[in-house]
Design a protein around this motif. Structure first.
Motif, PDB file in Angstrom:
ATOM      1  N   LYS A  31       0.846  -1.188   0.000  1.00 54.15           N
ATOM      2  CA  LYS A  31       0.000   0.000   0.000  1.00 54.15           C
ATOM      3  C   LYS A  31       0.884   1.241   0.000  1.00 54.15           C
ATOM      4  O   LYS A  31       1.921   1.286   0.651  1.00 54.15           O
ATOM      5  CB  LYS A  31      -0.888   0.032   1.239  1.00 54.15           C
ATOM      6  CG  LYS A  31      -1.757  -1.192   1.414  1.00 54.15           C
ATOM      7  CD  LYS A  31      -2.966  -1.094   0.548  1.00 54.15           C
ATOM      8  CE  LYS A  31      -3.885  -2.264   0.862  1.00 54.15           C
ATOM      9  NZ  LYS A  31      -4.426  -2.869  -0.298  1.00 54.15           N
ATOM     10  N   LEU A  32       0.453   2.266  -0.749  1.00 57.37           N
ATOM     11  CA  LEU A  32       1.150   3.543  -0.796  1.00 57.37           C
ATOM     12  C   LEU A  32       0.181   4.649  -0.412  1.00 57.37           C
ATOM     13  O   LEU A  32      -0.998   4.609  -0.749  1.00 57.37           O
ATOM     14  CB  LEU A  32       1.686   3.821  -2.209  1.00 57.37           C
ATOM     15  CG  LEU A  32       2.685   2.828  -2.767  1.00 57.37           C
ATOM     16  CD1 LEU A  32       3.004   3.175  -4.219  1.00 57.37           C
ATOM     17  CD2 LEU A  32       3.951   2.819  -1.942  1.00 57.37           C
ATOM     18  N   GLU A  33       0.700   5.639   0.295  1.00 54.63           N
ATOM     19  CA  GLU A  33      -0.084   6.819   0.639  1.00 54.63           C
ATOM     20  C   GLU A  33       0.388   7.950  -0.253  1.00 54.63           C
ATOM     21  O   GLU A  33       1.585   8.195  -0.379  1.00 54.63           O
ATOM     22  CB  GLU A  33       0.142   7.180   2.106  1.00 54.63           C
ATOM     23  CG  GLU A  33      -0.527   8.450   2.532  1.00 54.63           C
ATOM     24  CD  GLU A  33      -0.184   8.840   3.964  1.00 54.63           C
ATOM     25  OE1 GLU A  33      -0.993   9.561   4.554  1.00 54.63           O
ATOM     26  OE2 GLU A  33       0.876   8.459   4.475  1.00 54.63           O
ATOM     27  N   GLY A  34      -0.537   8.639  -0.903  1.00 60.96           N
ATOM     28  CA  GLY A  34      -0.187   9.764  -1.764  1.00 60.96           C
ATOM     29  C   GLY A  34      -0.391  11.078  -1.043  1.00 60.96           C
ATOM     30  O   GLY A  34      -1.418  11.303  -0.422  1.00 60.96           O
ATOM     31  N   ILE A  35       0.618  11.944  -1.112  1.00 57.71           N
ATOM     32  CA  ILE A  35       0.549  13.253  -0.475  1.00 57.71           C
ATOM     33  C   ILE A  35       0.801  14.303  -1.553  1.00 57.71           C
ATOM     34  O   ILE A  35       1.787  14.230  -2.272  1.00 57.71           O
ATOM     35  CB  ILE A  35       1.609  13.380   0.634  1.00 57.71           C
ATOM     36  CG1 ILE A  35       1.399  12.287   1.695  1.00 57.71           C
ATOM     37  CG2 ILE A  35       1.574  14.762   1.265  1.00 57.71           C
ATOM     38  CD1 ILE A  35       2.567  12.128   2.638  1.00 57.71           C
ATOM     39  N   VAL A  36      -0.124  15.270  -1.681  1.00 62.00           N
ATOM     40  CA  VAL A  36       0.046  16.363  -2.630  1.00 62.00           C
ATOM     41  C   VAL A  36       0.548  17.577  -1.862  1.00 62.00           C
ATOM     42  O   VAL A  36      -0.092  18.034  -0.926  1.00 62.00           O
ATOM     43  CB  VAL A  36      -1.283  16.700  -3.346  1.00 62.00           C
ATOM     44  CG1 VAL A  36      -1.092  17.848  -4.324  1.00 62.00           C
ATOM     45  CG2 VAL A  36      -1.846  15.474  -4.053  1.00 62.00           C
ATOM     46  N   LYS A  37       1.701  18.077  -2.264  1.00 62.06           N
ATOM     47  CA  LYS A  37       2.303  19.223  -1.592  1.00 62.06           C
ATOM     48  C   LYS A  37       1.788  20.527  -2.195  1.00 62.06           C
ATOM     49  O   LYS A  37       1.111  20.521  -3.213  1.00 62.06           O
ATOM     50  CB  LYS A  37       3.824  19.129  -1.704  1.00 62.06           C
ATOM     51  CG  LYS A  37       4.340  17.835  -1.045  1.00 62.06           C
ATOM     52  CD  LYS A  37       5.812  17.817  -0.907  1.00 62.06           C
ATOM     53  CE  LYS A  37       6.177  18.786   0.164  1.00 62.06           C
ATOM     54  NZ  LYS A  37       7.486  18.680   0.716  1.00 62.06           N
ATOM     55  N   ALA A  38       2.099  21.644  -1.556  1.00 60.07           N
ATOM     56  CA  ALA A  38       1.616  22.958  -1.986  1.00 60.07           C
ATOM     57  C   ALA A  38       2.033  23.285  -3.413  1.00 60.07           C
ATOM     58  O   ALA A  38       1.291  23.941  -4.145  1.00 60.07           O
ATOM     59  CB  ALA A  38       2.120  24.039  -1.035  1.00 60.07           C
ATOM     60  N   ASP A  39       3.216  22.808  -3.838  1.00 56.65           N
ATOM     61  CA  ASP A  39       3.685  23.092  -5.200  1.00 56.65           C
ATOM     62  C   ASP A  39       3.133  22.088  -6.217  1.00 56.65           C
ATOM     63  O   ASP A  39       3.591  22.023  -7.339  1.00 56.65           O
ATOM     64  CB  ASP A  39       5.212  23.122  -5.246  1.00 56.65           C
ATOM     65  CG  ASP A  39       5.838  21.771  -4.940  1.00 56.65           C
ATOM     66  OD1 ASP A  39       5.099  20.811  -4.605  1.00 56.65           O
ATOM     67  OD2 ASP A  39       7.068  21.659  -5.024  1.00 56.65           O
ATOM     68  N   LYS A  40       2.142  21.291  -5.805  1.00 55.20           N
ATOM     69  CA  LYS A  40       1.464  20.288  -6.632  1.00 55.20           C
ATOM     70  C   LYS A  40       2.329  19.067  -6.943  1.00 55.20           C
ATOM     71  O   LYS A  40       1.971  18.243  -7.772  1.00 55.20           O
ATOM     72  CB  LYS A  40       0.926  20.879  -7.950  1.00 55.20           C
ATOM     73  CG  LYS A  40      -0.058  22.004  -7.743  1.00 55.20           C
ATOM     74  CD  LYS A  40      -1.275  21.544  -6.981  1.00 55.20           C
ATOM     75  CE  LYS A  40      -2.261  22.688  -6.821  1.00 55.20           C
ATOM     76  NZ  LYS A  40      -3.279  22.415  -5.855  1.00 55.20           N
ATOM     77  N   SER A  41       3.485  18.935  -6.279  1.00 51.88           N
ATOM     78  CA  SER A  41       4.270  17.709  -6.425  1.00 51.88           C
ATOM     79  C   SER A  41       3.591  16.624  -5.599  1.00 51.88           C
ATOM     80  O   SER A  41       2.871  16.904  -4.634  1.00 51.88           O
ATOM     81  CB  SER A  41       5.714  17.925  -5.975  1.00 51.88           C
ATOM     82  OG  SER A  41       5.774  18.300  -4.618  1.00 51.88           O
ATOM     83  N   ILE A  42       3.791  15.385  -5.987  1.00 58.66           N
ATOM     84  CA  ILE A  42       3.155  14.246  -5.333  1.00 58.66           C
ATOM     85  C   ILE A  42       4.234  13.376  -4.712  1.00 58.66           C
ATOM     86  O   ILE A  42       5.217  13.021  -5.363  1.00 58.66           O
ATOM     87  CB  ILE A  42       2.330  13.416  -6.332  1.00 58.66           C
ATOM     88  CG1 ILE A  42       1.223  14.285  -6.930  1.00 58.66           C
ATOM     89  CG2 ILE A  42       1.749  12.174  -5.663  1.00 58.66           C
ATOM     90  CD1 ILE A  42       0.482  13.615  -8.073  1.00 58.66           C
TER      91      ILE A  42
END
Length: 85
Positions: A31-42
């Motif tokens: 399983k992977l958790e996806g995090i979207v940062k303020a600069d839209k990088s994942i």
């Protein structure tokens, strides 16, 4: 590594190369958790399989006085009573 987002049923998917999977020590059931940062990088973060690892993430900094001990539940009944004999 470049990847292409593809339609997969009603959702979308990204294929990861074998090399990336090996370097990250991942397998197809992980399983992977996806995090979207303020600069839209994942950022994809591996979610640990082991409950003990997750437990330590949640409670590793706990500084209370909790100690593990057996709880008294009353006299043995049924098969419990005959196992100790």
């Amino acid at each position: 590594m470049l990847a292409t987002i593809s339609k997969w049923g009603n959702g979308h998917g990204i294929r990861l190369s074998r090399k990336l999977m090996e370097e990250a020590n991942l397998s197809s059931s992980d399983k992977l958790e996806g995090i979207v940062k303020a600069d839209k990088s994942i950022i994809l973060r591996h979610v640990p399989k082991r409950k003990a690892t997750r437990f330590m993430e949640l409670f590793g900094n706990y500084k209370g006085d909790w100690k593990c001990c057996e709880a008294e539940t009353g006299p043995a009944v049924g098969n419990e009573a005959t196992l100790g004999e």
